[in-house]
Design an enzyme around this catalytic site. Sequence first.
Site, PDB file in Angstrom:
ATOM      1  N   LYS A   1       0.853  -1.201   0.000  1.00 16.23           N
ATOM      2  CA  LYS A   1       0.000   0.000   0.000  1.00 16.23           C
ATOM      3  C   LYS A   1       0.883   1.243   0.000  1.00 16.23           C
ATOM      4  O   LYS A   1       0.629   2.204  -0.725  1.00 16.23           O
ATOM      5  CB  LYS A   1      -0.937  -0.017   1.221  1.00 16.23           C
ATOM      6  CG  LYS A   1      -2.079  -1.011   1.035  1.00 16.23           C
ATOM      7  CD  LYS A   1      -2.907  -1.287   2.283  1.00 16.23           C
ATOM      8  CE  LYS A   1      -3.913  -2.402   1.956  1.00 16.23           C
ATOM      9  NZ  LYS A   1      -4.762  -2.819   3.067  1.00 16.23           N
TER      10      LYS A   1
ATOM     11  N   ASP B   1     -11.554   2.780   3.255  1.00 17.79           N
ATOM     12  CA  ASP B   1     -11.930   1.370   3.150  1.00 17.79           C
ATOM     13  C   ASP B   1     -13.426   1.226   2.843  1.00 17.79           C
ATOM     14  O   ASP B   1     -13.870   0.157   2.415  1.00 17.79           O
ATOM     15  CB  ASP B   1     -11.655   0.652   4.483  1.00 17.79           C
ATOM     16  CG  ASP B   1     -10.387  -0.187   4.449  1.00 17.79           C
ATOM     17  OD1 ASP B   1     -10.049  -0.708   3.370  1.00 17.79           O
ATOM     18  OD2 ASP B   1      -9.743  -0.319   5.503  1.00 17.79           O
TER      19      ASP B   1
ATOM     20  N   GLN C   1      -5.269  -1.674   9.090  1.00 17.17           N
ATOM     21  CA  GLN C   1      -5.191  -3.006   8.479  1.00 17.17           C
ATOM     22  C   GLN C   1      -5.881  -4.051   9.356  1.00 17.17           C
ATOM     23  O   GLN C   1      -5.659  -4.101  10.571  1.00 17.17           O
ATOM     24  CB  GLN C   1      -3.717  -3.375   8.245  1.00 17.17           C
ATOM     25  CG  GLN C   1      -3.489  -4.668   7.498  1.00 17.17           C
ATOM     26  CD  GLN C   1      -3.996  -4.643   6.050  1.00 17.17           C
ATOM     27  OE1 GLN C   1      -4.037  -3.588   5.417  1.00 17.17           O
ATOM     28  NE2 GLN C   1      -4.390  -5.780   5.540  1.00 17.17           N
TER      29      GLN C   1
HETATM   30  N1  GUN Z   1      -7.528  -6.923   5.381  1.00 13.79           N
HETATM   31  C1  GUN Z   1      -7.874  -7.655   4.296  1.00 13.79           C
HETATM   32  N2  GUN Z   1      -8.488  -6.884   3.382  1.00 13.79           N
HETATM   33  C2  GUN Z   1      -8.523  -5.638   3.889  1.00 13.79           C
HETATM   34  C3  GUN Z   1      -9.031  -4.388   3.399  1.00 13.79           C
HETATM   35  O1  GUN Z   1      -9.589  -4.259   2.300  1.00 13.79           O
HETATM   36  N3  GUN Z   1      -8.857  -3.330   4.230  1.00 13.79           N
HETATM   37  C4  GUN Z   1      -8.273  -3.437   5.451  1.00 13.79           C
HETATM   38  N4  GUN Z   1      -8.187  -2.341   6.198  1.00 13.79           N
HETATM   39  N5  GUN Z   1      -7.813  -4.571   5.941  1.00 13.79           N
HETATM   40  C5  GUN Z   1      -7.929  -5.660   5.152  1.00 13.79           C
END
Ligand code: GUN
Length: 277
Positions: free
Chosen positions: A48, A115, A92
């Site tokens: 990211k 998100d 996350q």
């Molecule tokens: N963990 C797995 N997929 C995601 C996501 O799309 N966003 C976040 N914040 N954590 C994740």
Amino acid sequence: MTIIDGKIVSEKIRQDIKKEIEKLGIQPGLAVVIVGEDPASKVYVANKIKGCQQVGIKSFSYALSESTSEEELLELIDSLNNNREVHGILVQLPLPNHLDQAKILERIEVKKDVDGFSAYQMGKLALGQPELTACTPSGVMQLLKEYGIEISGKNAVIIGRSNIVGKPMFFMLMQENSTVTVCHSRTKNIKEICQNADILVAALGRANFVTADMVKQGAVVIDVGINRVDGKLCGDVDFQAVKDKCSFITPVPGGVGPMTITMLLYNTLKAYKLYGK
Ligand code: GUN
């Protein structure tokens, strides 16, 4: 049969994001918060941050120890909510068990919820007024669009009802006028339902769950699964068995996966444009 290439689509969208940021002369910011040492999460977070650099988004990275308290994490979120350089906040998942996930996510200012997990952003999506929408299902919609796959009037079947994928995917496909069925662990005749799918989205997190006998000839099969079997990455679809029955199929890796981070970057730019400065 066409294999949908998520890497190519992802790269193209990233170039568009980069160009737009340059053209507007702006500096969107994304804060990425990780708690603990989960190795898969660490890789996602690193990617990211790399993605941010690639398109000209300023990243703010917070790697907190496993023992971080709820108060400490909430305090960090409050400070990011108040930081005018930060337009998106991503915590996350999964979080360590001692942290109340719902409480943590609720604390993120909805205008910075890149998100799309908040009640506000999910509600806007459900009402057909999307602002910031969940990254993985948004990536699926972009892939369908990019490959000219017709959605309107089609039978779409989603396997999995998670807040992160299944639920938002339902609203997105319905908004595009497909007839959507959501299957889950208690669904009785899952095979028959899947056999009726023009578009089948597998998002349940079980390796090779979707077998050839579940797939209609000519169906579009989208595999959201990321499973590790004997150290190897594989999806929720038995790709080798299913591929010859499909008109389109996404591979794992290289299908939906690369799109998730790209849509996060897209949402960060969108958050800036909608509410930012
Ligand atoms: N963990 C797995 N997929 C995601 C996501 O799309 N966003 C976040 N914040 N954590 C994740």
